[in-house]
Design a protein around this motif. Structure first.
Motif, PDB file in Angstrom:
ATOM      1  N   TRP A  13      37.978 -16.168  36.231  1.00 47.23           N
ATOM      2  CA  TRP A  13      37.932 -15.261  37.377  1.00 47.23           C
ATOM      3  C   TRP A  13      38.552 -13.926  37.005  1.00 47.23           C
ATOM      4  CZ3 TRP A  13      34.910 -16.761  41.137  1.00 47.23           C
ATOM      5  CH2 TRP A  13      34.727 -18.107  41.350  1.00 47.23           C
ATOM      6  N   SER A  15      38.724 -12.550  34.136  1.00 44.62           N
ATOM      7  CA  SER A  15      37.902 -11.785  33.216  1.00 44.62           C
ATOM      8  C   SER A  15      36.771 -11.079  33.948  1.00 44.62           C
ATOM      9  CB  SER A  15      37.355 -12.684  32.104  1.00 44.62           C
ATOM     10  OG  SER A  15      36.464 -13.647  32.614  1.00 44.62           O
ATOM     11  N   VAL A  16      36.255 -11.682  35.003  1.00 45.34           N
ATOM     12  CA  VAL A  16      35.218 -11.012  35.804  1.00 45.34           C
ATOM     13  C   VAL A  16      35.807  -9.776  36.461  1.00 45.34           C
ATOM     14  CG1 VAL A  16      33.708 -11.228  37.812  1.00 45.34           C
ATOM     15  CG2 VAL A  16      33.891 -13.108  36.186  1.00 45.34           C
ATOM     16  N   VAL A  19      36.294  -7.058  33.816  1.00 42.80           N
ATOM     17  CA  VAL A  19      35.034  -6.410  33.432  1.00 42.80           C
ATOM     18  C   VAL A  19      34.590  -5.429  34.509  1.00 42.80           C
ATOM     19  CG1 VAL A  19      32.555  -6.847  33.100  1.00 42.80           C
ATOM     20  CG2 VAL A  19      34.244  -8.243  31.911  1.00 42.80           C
ATOM     21  N   VAL A  20      34.686  -5.838  35.758  1.00 44.74           N
ATOM     22  CA  VAL A  20      34.271  -4.970  36.862  1.00 44.74           C
ATOM     23  C   VAL A  20      35.146  -3.726  36.913  1.00 44.74           C
ATOM     24  CG1 VAL A  20      34.184  -4.806  39.379  1.00 44.74           C
ATOM     25  CG2 VAL A  20      33.231  -6.795  38.235  1.00 44.74           C
ATOM     26  N   PHE A  50      26.393  -7.096  35.337  1.00 40.78           N
ATOM     27  CA  PHE A  50      25.985  -8.492  35.207  1.00 40.78           C
ATOM     28  C   PHE A  50      24.471  -8.705  35.274  1.00 40.78           C
ATOM     29  CE2 PHE A  50      30.246  -8.583  37.219  1.00 40.78           C
ATOM     30  CZ  PHE A  50      30.934  -9.063  36.116  1.00 40.78           C
ATOM     31  N   CYS A  56      22.438 -12.992  39.198  1.00 43.48           N
ATOM     32  CA  CYS A  56      23.820 -13.179  38.745  1.00 43.48           C
ATOM     33  C   CYS A  56      24.529 -14.166  39.675  1.00 43.48           C
ATOM     34  CB  CYS A  56      24.568 -11.846  38.691  1.00 43.48           C
ATOM     35  SG  CYS A  56      25.155 -11.245  40.266  1.00 43.48           S
ATOM     36  N   HIS A  59      29.694 -15.288  42.933  1.00 47.53           N
ATOM     37  CA  HIS A  59      31.095 -14.856  42.911  1.00 47.53           C
ATOM     38  C   HIS A  59      31.245 -13.534  42.157  1.00 47.53           C
ATOM     39  CE1 HIS A  59      30.971 -16.833  38.968  1.00 47.53           C
ATOM     40  NE2 HIS A  59      32.003 -16.095  38.651  1.00 47.53           N
ATOM     41  N   LYS A  60      30.422 -13.319  41.132  1.00 44.08           N
ATOM     42  CA  LYS A  60      30.491 -12.058  40.399  1.00 44.08           C
ATOM     43  C   LYS A  60      30.061 -10.904  41.295  1.00 44.08           C
ATOM     44  CE  LYS A  60      29.663 -14.006  35.842  1.00 44.08           C
ATOM     45  NZ  LYS A  60      28.731 -14.039  34.711  1.00 44.08           N
ATOM     46  N   TYR A  61      29.035 -11.119  42.082  1.00 46.20           N
ATOM     47  CA  TYR A  61      28.556 -10.061  42.971  1.00 46.20           C
ATOM     48  C   TYR A  61      29.576  -9.771  44.070  1.00 46.20           C
ATOM     49  CZ  TYR A  61      25.507  -7.232  45.831  1.00 46.20           C
ATOM     50  OH  TYR A  61      24.979  -6.199  46.560  1.00 46.20           O
ATOM     51  N   TRP A  64      32.253  -7.719  42.498  1.00 48.23           N
ATOM     52  CA  TRP A  64      31.721  -6.372  42.291  1.00 48.23           C
ATOM     53  C   TRP A  64      31.761  -5.574  43.592  1.00 48.23           C
ATOM     54  CZ3 TRP A  64      30.565  -2.834  38.823  1.00 48.23           C
ATOM     55  CH2 TRP A  64      29.744  -1.778  39.201  1.00 48.23           C
TER      56      TRP A  64
END
Length: 85
Positions: A13, A15-16, A19-20, A50, A56, A59-61, A64
C-alpha cells in the motif's frame, strides 16, 4: 496476489502511495508556477501512472483520486459531489 496478501504486506500500500506522490510531484515540478488550475488538472490526469483506469486495481485508483484531490486543492480546486477528505 489476493487481498489477504495485501493486508499482510503493508509496504504494498505504501508503495502505491509513494508512486502516486512521486508522479504528482514530477508533474508539479514540470509546470510553471502561474499555471492555471485547468492546466494543472489536465497535466495531473495525463500522468496517471497505472495504465488504463478501467483495468487498474480499484485501490490504486482510489489512492490516485485522493492524492490528486489533495494536490489540486492547494490551487483552488473544489471537488464536485462533496468528495471526502
Amino acid at each position: 496476489m489476493s487481498w489477504r496478501d495485501l493486508r499482510q504486506e503493508p509496504r504494498v500500500w505504501g508503495s502505491v502511495v509513494r508512486v502516486v506522490r512521486e508522479t504528482i510531484d514530477a508533474v508539479h515540478a514540470a509546470l510553471p508556477e502561474d499555471a492555471p488550475l485547468d492546466a494543472r488538472i489536465a497535466a495531473v490526469d495525463a500522468a496517471f501512472p497505472f495504465g488504463r483506469r478501467r483495468i487498474c486495481a480499484p485501490h490504486k485508483y482510489r489512492i490516485w483520486c485522493r492524492e490528486r484531490r489533495q494536490y489540486l486543492r492547494r490551487f483552488g480546486f473544489a471537488p464536485q459531489g462533496g468528495a471526502r477528505r
